[in-house]
Design an enzyme around this catalytic site. Structure first.
Site, PDB file in Angstrom:
ATOM      1  N   THR A  95       0.887  -1.375  -0.145  1.00  0.00           N
ATOM      2  CA  THR A  95      -0.049  -0.257   0.205  1.00  0.00           C
ATOM      3  C   THR A  95       0.669   1.257   0.068  1.00  0.00           C
ATOM      4  O   THR A  95       0.479   2.363  -0.562  1.00  0.00           O
ATOM      5  CB  THR A  95      -0.829  -0.034   1.208  1.00  0.00           C
ATOM      6  N   GLU A 109      -0.446 -28.449  27.741  1.00  0.00           N
ATOM      7  CA  GLU A 109      -1.762 -28.981  27.163  1.00  0.00           C
ATOM      8  C   GLU A 109      -1.616 -30.557  26.521  1.00  0.00           C
ATOM      9  O   GLU A 109      -2.673 -30.858  26.206  1.00  0.00           O
ATOM     10  CB  GLU A 109      -2.464 -28.053  26.212  1.00  0.00           C
ATOM     11  N   THR A 164       1.911  -4.325   4.324  1.00  0.00           N
ATOM     12  CA  THR A 164       1.596  -4.458   5.718  1.00  0.00           C
ATOM     13  C   THR A 164       1.038  -5.973   6.017  1.00  0.00           C
ATOM     14  O   THR A 164       1.152  -6.448   7.258  1.00  0.00           O
ATOM     15  CB  THR A 164       0.791  -3.300   6.205  1.00  0.00           C
ATOM     16  N   ASP A 165       0.477  -6.606   5.044  1.00  0.00           N
ATOM     17  CA  ASP A 165      -0.300  -7.937   5.517  1.00  0.00           C
ATOM     18  C   ASP A 165       0.519  -8.701   5.942  1.00  0.00           C
ATOM     19  O   ASP A 165       0.168  -9.513   6.551  1.00  0.00           O
ATOM     20  CB  ASP A 165      -1.260  -8.185   4.223  1.00  0.00           C
ATOM     21  N   LYS A 177       0.569  -7.396  13.134  1.00  0.00           N
ATOM     22  CA  LYS A 177      -0.686  -6.534  12.323  1.00  0.00           C
ATOM     23  C   LYS A 177      -1.988  -6.984  13.183  1.00  0.00           C
ATOM     24  O   LYS A 177      -2.129  -8.142  13.105  1.00  0.00           O
ATOM     25  CB  LYS A 177      -0.637  -6.571  10.708  1.00  0.00           C
ATOM     26  N   TYR A 182      -8.336   0.295  -3.023  1.00  0.00           N
ATOM     27  CA  TYR A 182      -7.342   0.915  -4.028  1.00  0.00           C
ATOM     28  C   TYR A 182      -6.530  -0.173  -4.715  1.00  0.00           C
ATOM     29  O   TYR A 182      -6.663  -1.405  -4.441  1.00  0.00           O
ATOM     30  CB  TYR A 182      -6.425   2.079  -2.970  1.00  0.00           C
TER      31      TYR A 182
HETATM   32  C1  SIN Z   1      -1.008  -3.134   2.749  1.00  0.00           C
HETATM   33  O1  SIN Z   1       0.097  -2.703   2.445  1.00  0.00           O
HETATM   34  O2  SIN Z   1      -1.267  -2.431   3.771  1.00  0.00           O
HETATM   35  C2  SIN Z   1      -2.136  -4.103   2.213  1.00  0.00           C
HETATM   36  C3  SIN Z   1      -1.455  -4.684   1.081  1.00  0.00           C
HETATM   37  C4  SIN Z   1      -0.247  -5.438   1.196  1.00  0.00           C
HETATM   38  O3  SIN Z   1       0.002  -6.105   2.307  1.00  0.00           O
HETATM   39  O4  SIN Z   1       0.439  -5.596   0.009  1.00  0.00           O
END
Ligand code: SIN
Length: 363
Positions: free
Chosen positions: A46, A320, A126-127, A199, A60
């Site tokens: 992103t 466990e 971020t994923d 995340k 987007y």
């Molecule tokens: C992001 O970057 O926040 C989402 C898309 C990605 O991980 O490439």
């Protein structure tokens, strides 16, 4: 008297002007020489995304803007570092795979071995950013800073978080105090260790959290401040080496939930998994309908790691489940997705569950 300057005075003025210009130029060359040399490796996400309008913050397209445009969008960076950019790949991070991890790790190691590179920033979706960060934390062979950064809003959005995150990441990567701390994640003015960050929100800009173990620092006014050290081994102090690897062992995650059975475990083993991470409920509990499949997988040579889907805390060995008797490994505090990474790297060295358990308590 002539209104014109006499020839000699004009020559003297020209001389002064020339000397002044040369001094200014020398000063800027000196300043550039004093700045850290930071390489930005761009991979997509992103932070390199664009939306249809300035209010498009969902829906987007990720990974469209190239590294030179990312750098050009933050001219303030040039005042704090000599930056060069490389586009390593250009993808949304849900599509990152073993091949990209190996490519990136090898490139990082080559660059950091060069005396004229002081630190590296990796722009990333971020994923799966936390996964790439932890992979690099285990295989980068340098003390120099490596900082992963992304953004939650595309570059075209109102109050896009990419530019300030990138600026902070470059400041962090150029800071000698960041060296020797393993791979770092710089988001939202916070500094996290790659090992523990995750995340934690689908869309908000404060999504990266190291909830219970805590951030290791902040970036305020562009200056990093550190408060904690990373205790577990990383980078130069691991036994993992990607130099000769051109693939990674297949390791999958089987997620547990109420009423879960054995379908996923059996399917993953049939698909060739050499390692399985059981993302158990609670303290990594083994549901009665899943346990026989995991026991069989282990008997067939698959290494089974018990992790927890809870997100915080230690999965207790012999808690466990009787791991000694079952010959299982526990994930300690690693999330299932990070346990998967450590297990993949572990399997490049050994299939001994005793050794692999040692690694889970070391890294
Ligand atoms: C992001 O970057 O926040 C989402 C898309 C990605 O991980 O490439």
């Amino acid at each position: 008297m002539s209104k014109q300057f006499p020839q000699a005075v004009r020559a003297m003025l020209c001389g002064f002007m020339f000397m002044f210009a040369a001094a200014v130029q020398a000063e800027s060359v000196n300043n550039a020489a004093k700045l850290p040399n930071v390489t930005i490796l761009a991979t997509g996400g992103t932070i390199a995304g664009t939306g249809a309008t300035s209010t498009t913050t969902v829906g987007y397209t990720a990974a469209t803007v190239g590294v030179q445009s990312l750098i050009a969008a933050v001219p303030e960076i040039a005042k704090v570092a000599n930056v060069t950019g490389e586009q390593v790949f250009q993808i949304a991070s849900e599509n990152i795979g073993d091949a990209q991890w190996l490519q990136l790790a090898k490139r990082v190691n080559v660059l950091l071995a060069q005396p004229n590179v002081d630190g590296i920033v990796i722009t990333h979706g971020t994923d799966t950013l936390e996964e790439t960060a932890y992979f690099l934390h285990l295989v980068v062979k340098s003390k120099k800073p490596v900082v992963l950064v992304g953004s939650m809003r595309p570059s075209t959005a109102l109050s896009a978080d990419g530019p300030i995150n990138l600026y902070n990441a470059v400041r962090l990567a150029g800071t000698p105090e960041a060296a020797g701390r393993g791979v770092l994640v710089a988001m939202n003015d916070q500094i996290h260790s790659a090992r523990d960050v995750t995340k934690a929100n689908t869309t908000t800009t404060d999504t990266f959290r190291t909830s219970e173990l805590g951030v290791i620092g902040y970036i305020q006014g562009g200056k990093p401040f550190f408060y904690r050290n990373v205790v577990r081994n990383h980078t130069l102090d691991t036994e993992f080496d990607v130099t000769k690897l051109d693939g990674l062992p297949q390791v999958d995650v089987a997620y547990a939930y109420a009423n879960v059975g054995d379908v996923a475990v059996n399917a993953l083993v049939a698909a060739g998994a050499r390692g399985l991470v059981h993302a158990g409920v609670g303290n990594g509990s083994l549901p009665a309908r899943t346990k026989p499949a995991l026991v069989k997988a282990r008997k067939d040579g698959v290494v089974v790691v018990r992790a927890s889907r809870v997100g915080q805390g230690i999965v207790a060995r012999n808690g466990e489940a009787n791991d000694d008797a079952l010959d299982f490994v526990v994930a300690d505090t690693l999330s299932p997705q990070k346990a998967r990474i450590l297990l993949m790297l572990a399997l490049t060295k050994t299939t001994s569950t005793r050794e692999i358990q040692r690694m889970f308590y070391t890294y």
